[in-house]
Design a protein around this motif. Sequence first.
Motif, PDB file in Angstrom:
ATOM      1  N   ASP A 130       1.328  -1.441   0.072  1.00  0.00           N
ATOM      2  CA  ASP A 130      -0.007  -0.433   0.509  1.00  0.00           C
ATOM      3  C   ASP A 130       0.427   1.513   0.691  1.00  0.00           C
ATOM      4  O   ASP A 130       0.730   2.162  -0.988  1.00  0.00           O
ATOM      5  CB  ASP A 130      -0.909   0.102   0.964  1.00  0.00           C
ATOM      6  CG  ASP A 130      -2.252  -0.636   1.384  1.00  0.00           C
ATOM      7  OD1 ASP A 130      -2.120  -1.433  -0.331  1.00  0.00           O
ATOM      8  OD2 ASP A 130      -2.631  -1.551   2.031  1.00  0.00           O
ATOM      9  N   ALA A 131       2.146   1.154   1.102  1.00  0.00           N
ATOM     10  CA  ALA A 131       3.075   2.265   0.826  1.00  0.00           C
ATOM     11  C   ALA A 131       3.122   3.164  -0.625  1.00  0.00           C
ATOM     12  O   ALA A 131       3.318   3.960  -1.141  1.00  0.00           O
ATOM     13  CB  ALA A 131       3.641   1.808   1.940  1.00  0.00           C
ATOM     14  N   LEU A 132       4.069   1.712  -0.808  1.00  0.00           N
ATOM     15  CA  LEU A 132       4.443   1.844  -2.336  1.00  0.00           C
ATOM     16  C   LEU A 132       3.599   1.573  -4.049  1.00  0.00           C
ATOM     17  O   LEU A 132       4.129   3.496  -4.284  1.00  0.00           O
ATOM     18  CB  LEU A 132       5.487   0.447  -2.623  1.00  0.00           C
ATOM     19  CG  LEU A 132       6.604   0.113  -1.997  1.00  0.00           C
ATOM     20  CD1 LEU A 132       7.352  -0.970  -2.203  1.00  0.00           C
ATOM     21  CD2 LEU A 132       7.730   1.588  -1.718  1.00  0.00           C
ATOM     22  N   LEU A 133       2.744   2.208  -3.447  1.00  0.00           N
ATOM     23  CA  LEU A 133       1.641   2.404  -4.703  1.00  0.00           C
ATOM     24  C   LEU A 133       1.409   3.915  -4.370  1.00  0.00           C
ATOM     25  O   LEU A 133       1.649   4.779  -4.782  1.00  0.00           O
ATOM     26  CB  LEU A 133       0.135   1.281  -4.283  1.00  0.00           C
ATOM     27  CG  LEU A 133       0.802   0.530  -5.026  1.00  0.00           C
ATOM     28  CD1 LEU A 133      -0.168  -0.858  -4.523  1.00  0.00           C
ATOM     29  CD2 LEU A 133      -0.155   0.468  -6.292  1.00  0.00           C
ATOM     30  N   ALA A 134       1.097   4.380  -2.879  1.00  0.00           N
ATOM     31  CA  ALA A 134       1.525   5.462  -2.155  1.00  0.00           C
ATOM     32  C   ALA A 134       1.668   6.291  -2.740  1.00  0.00           C
ATOM     33  O   ALA A 134       1.985   7.817  -2.724  1.00  0.00           O
ATOM     34  CB  ALA A 134       0.212   5.241  -0.447  1.00  0.00           C
ATOM     35  N   ARG A 135       3.102   6.035  -2.622  1.00  0.00           N
ATOM     36  CA  ARG A 135       4.323   7.026  -3.093  1.00  0.00           C
ATOM     37  C   ARG A 135       4.623   6.528  -4.726  1.00  0.00           C
ATOM     38  O   ARG A 135       5.181   7.922  -4.684  1.00  0.00           O
ATOM     39  CB  ARG A 135       5.423   6.800  -1.836  1.00  0.00           C
ATOM     40  CG  ARG A 135       5.639   7.300  -0.810  1.00  0.00           C
ATOM     41  CD  ARG A 135       6.186   6.285   0.071  1.00  0.00           C
ATOM     42  NE  ARG A 135       5.814   7.012   1.395  1.00  0.00           N
ATOM     43  CZ  ARG A 135       4.556   7.222   2.553  1.00  0.00           C
ATOM     44  NH1 ARG A 135       3.875   6.039   2.442  1.00  0.00           N
ATOM     45  NH2 ARG A 135       4.272   7.224   3.661  1.00  0.00           N
ATOM     46  N   GLY A 136       3.370   6.376  -5.299  1.00  0.00           N
ATOM     47  CA  GLY A 136       4.490   6.316  -6.857  1.00  0.00           C
ATOM     48  C   GLY A 136       5.507   4.972  -6.824  1.00  0.00           C
ATOM     49  O   GLY A 136       6.056   5.541  -8.328  1.00  0.00           O
ATOM     50  N   VAL A 137       6.102   4.702  -5.915  1.00  0.00           N
ATOM     51  CA  VAL A 137       7.070   3.808  -6.568  1.00  0.00           C
ATOM     52  C   VAL A 137       6.807   2.223  -7.048  1.00  0.00           C
ATOM     53  O   VAL A 137       7.376   2.642  -7.826  1.00  0.00           O
ATOM     54  CB  VAL A 137       8.053   3.208  -5.097  1.00  0.00           C
ATOM     55  CG1 VAL A 137       8.991   2.032  -5.290  1.00  0.00           C
ATOM     56  CG2 VAL A 137       7.894   4.010  -4.299  1.00  0.00           C
ATOM     57  N   VAL A 138       5.707   2.121  -6.814  1.00  0.00           N
ATOM     58  CA  VAL A 138       5.042   1.323  -7.693  1.00  0.00           C
ATOM     59  C   VAL A 138       3.698   2.117  -8.055  1.00  0.00           C
ATOM     60  O   VAL A 138       3.255   2.322  -7.674  1.00  0.00           O
ATOM     61  CB  VAL A 138       4.589   0.171  -7.189  1.00  0.00           C
ATOM     62  CG1 VAL A 138       4.176  -0.520  -7.855  1.00  0.00           C
ATOM     63  CG2 VAL A 138       5.865  -0.710  -6.647  1.00  0.00           C
ATOM     64  N   THR A 139       3.248   1.357  -9.579  1.00  0.00           N
ATOM     65  CA  THR A 139       1.763   1.900 -10.175  1.00  0.00           C
ATOM     66  C   THR A 139       1.577   0.529 -10.901  1.00  0.00           C
ATOM     67  O   THR A 139       1.232  -0.482 -11.089  1.00  0.00           O
ATOM     68  CB  THR A 139       2.149   2.473 -11.414  1.00  0.00           C
ATOM     69  OG1 THR A 139       1.109   3.321 -11.679  1.00  0.00           O
ATOM     70  CG2 THR A 139       3.152   2.423 -12.073  1.00  0.00           C
ATOM     71  N   HIS A 223       8.721   3.838   9.318  1.00  0.00           N
ATOM     72  CA  HIS A 223       7.587   4.800   9.636  1.00  0.00           C
ATOM     73  C   HIS A 223       8.183   5.988   9.031  1.00  0.00           C
ATOM     74  O   HIS A 223       7.735   6.511   7.990  1.00  0.00           O
ATOM     75  CB  HIS A 223       7.645   5.542  10.821  1.00  0.00           C
ATOM     76  CG  HIS A 223       6.966   6.812  11.546  1.00  0.00           C
ATOM     77  ND1 HIS A 223       5.327   6.510  11.354  1.00  0.00           N
ATOM     78  CD2 HIS A 223       7.160   8.310  11.932  1.00  0.00           C
ATOM     79  CE1 HIS A 223       4.959   8.006  11.806  1.00  0.00           C
ATOM     80  NE2 HIS A 223       5.770   8.471  11.746  1.00  0.00           N
ATOM     81  N   GLU A 224       9.602   5.751   8.782  1.00  0.00           N
ATOM     82  CA  GLU A 224      10.619   7.339   8.044  1.00  0.00           C
ATOM     83  C   GLU A 224      10.235   6.754   7.054  1.00  0.00           C
ATOM     84  O   GLU A 224       9.813   8.404   6.760  1.00  0.00           O
ATOM     85  CB  GLU A 224      11.622   7.102   9.044  1.00  0.00           C
ATOM     86  CG  GLU A 224      12.196   8.641   8.066  1.00  0.00           C
ATOM     87  CD  GLU A 224      13.880   8.529   8.635  1.00  0.00           C
ATOM     88  OE1 GLU A 224      14.579   9.395   7.560  1.00  0.00           O
ATOM     89  OE2 GLU A 224      14.370   7.913   9.363  1.00  0.00           O
ATOM     90  N   LEU A 225      10.346   6.079   6.368  1.00  0.00           N
ATOM     91  CA  LEU A 225      10.294   5.682   4.745  1.00  0.00           C
ATOM     92  C   LEU A 225       8.839   5.026   3.726  1.00  0.00           C
ATOM     93  O   LEU A 225       8.890   5.802   3.317  1.00  0.00           O
ATOM     94  CB  LEU A 225      11.649   4.337   4.730  1.00  0.00           C
ATOM     95  CG  LEU A 225      13.222   4.119   4.983  1.00  0.00           C
ATOM     96  CD1 LEU A 225      13.536   3.050   5.000  1.00  0.00           C
ATOM     97  CD2 LEU A 225      13.297   6.403   4.033  1.00  0.00           C
ATOM     98  N   PHE A 226       8.369   4.859   5.017  1.00  0.00           N
ATOM     99  CA  PHE A 226       7.091   4.414   4.585  1.00  0.00           C
ATOM    100  C   PHE A 226       5.942   4.999   5.042  1.00  0.00           C
ATOM    101  O   PHE A 226       4.836   4.504   5.314  1.00  0.00           O
ATOM    102  CB  PHE A 226       7.749   2.629   4.385  1.00  0.00           C
ATOM    103  CG  PHE A 226       8.283   1.865   3.358  1.00  0.00           C
ATOM    104  CD1 PHE A 226       8.420   2.047   2.719  1.00  0.00           C
ATOM    105  CD2 PHE A 226       9.811   1.584   4.327  1.00  0.00           C
ATOM    106  CE1 PHE A 226       9.491   1.111   1.652  1.00  0.00           C
ATOM    107  CE2 PHE A 226      10.343   0.936   3.468  1.00  0.00           C
ATOM    108  CZ  PHE A 226      10.611   0.939   2.718  1.00  0.00           C
ATOM    109  N   GLY A 227       6.126   5.359   5.755  1.00  0.00           N
ATOM    110  CA  GLY A 227       5.118   5.815   6.690  1.00  0.00           C
ATOM    111  C   GLY A 227       4.078   4.740   7.308  1.00  0.00           C
ATOM    112  O   GLY A 227       2.835   4.780   7.061  1.00  0.00           O
ATOM    113  N   ILE A 228       5.113   3.712   7.515  1.00  0.00           N
ATOM    114  CA  ILE A 228       4.185   2.601   8.331  1.00  0.00           C
ATOM    115  C   ILE A 228       4.139   2.442   9.362  1.00  0.00           C
ATOM    116  O   ILE A 228       5.464   2.749  10.342  1.00  0.00           O
ATOM    117  CB  ILE A 228       4.983   0.931   8.046  1.00  0.00           C
ATOM    118  CG1 ILE A 228       4.024   1.061   6.332  1.00  0.00           C
ATOM    119  CG2 ILE A 228       3.944  -0.194   8.689  1.00  0.00           C
ATOM    120  CD1 ILE A 228       5.242  -0.300   5.613  1.00  0.00           C
ATOM    121  N   ASP A 229       3.191   2.402  10.393  1.00  0.00           N
ATOM    122  CA  ASP A 229       3.277   2.164  11.918  1.00  0.00           C
ATOM    123  C   ASP A 229       3.216   1.147  11.920  1.00  0.00           C
ATOM    124  O   ASP A 229       2.171   0.520  12.553  1.00  0.00           O
ATOM    125  CB  ASP A 229       1.603   3.658  12.531  1.00  0.00           C
ATOM    126  CG  ASP A 229       2.126   3.107  13.962  1.00  0.00           C
ATOM    127  OD1 ASP A 229       2.763   2.611  14.647  1.00  0.00           O
ATOM    128  OD2 ASP A 229       0.581   3.901  14.331  1.00  0.00           O
TER     129      ASP A 229
END
Length: 231
Positions: A130-139, A223-229
């Motif tokens: 989810d984080a990689l999709l949200a950040r545009g790393v993966v589409t 948390h810092e890189l991916f925004g994951i808690d």
Amino acid sequence: MPALPLARLAGLLADPTRAAMCLALLDGRAWTAGELAHHVGVVASTASEQLSRLVAGGLLVEERQGRHRYLRLAGPDTAALIEDLAAFAAKSASAPAPRNLRDSIRRSAEAHARTCYDHLAGRLGVALADALLARGVVTQEAGLAVTGPGRAWLAGIGIDLDPKRRGARPLVRSCLDWTERRPHLAGVLGVALRAHAMNTGWLEPVGTGRALRITPSGADALHELFGIDAA
């Protein structure tokens, strides 16, 4: 696929003992026949017979070192098949109740974070997808793919997706998570994410199974890189 080979494949996985062995091997390791026998609760002769059938059917490969017989899944495609079937089966049947407290703790740990052959699964694996999709790393605009800026971002944090080392594997592939019922990421990217998380000490094994534990430094990095808690 012709009907007969499909029926034979289904027959291999229809036996609970053989299915349990294949699920155990999703941790990506090579197990001895004795270890698998102990894991599924059968005598050595029964395990040997069932493992020979899985090898003959192409789901497992074996290696012999001295008097030991080591078994592993035939490859990433086989692992994807087993995981996909497990996810499909979970949709149509509730999981059996834990046998004891130890079994309950193991299941909870695996649901949180675990290996799926050579990539990450569980709630952490899905959260990373989810984080990689949200950040545009993966589409997903034209099929699942790693973007150009995404590849550069990954390289910047030490995750190399050098195409020369890809072989025949897809760069990124969706893998349905059987506990979360949502996809996590496999393929070259999935392998690289798992390797980086383990090499940097973000994750560490829990016992000898598939479960992984997020370390304090890993929680900070996620948390810092991916925004994951990760708490």
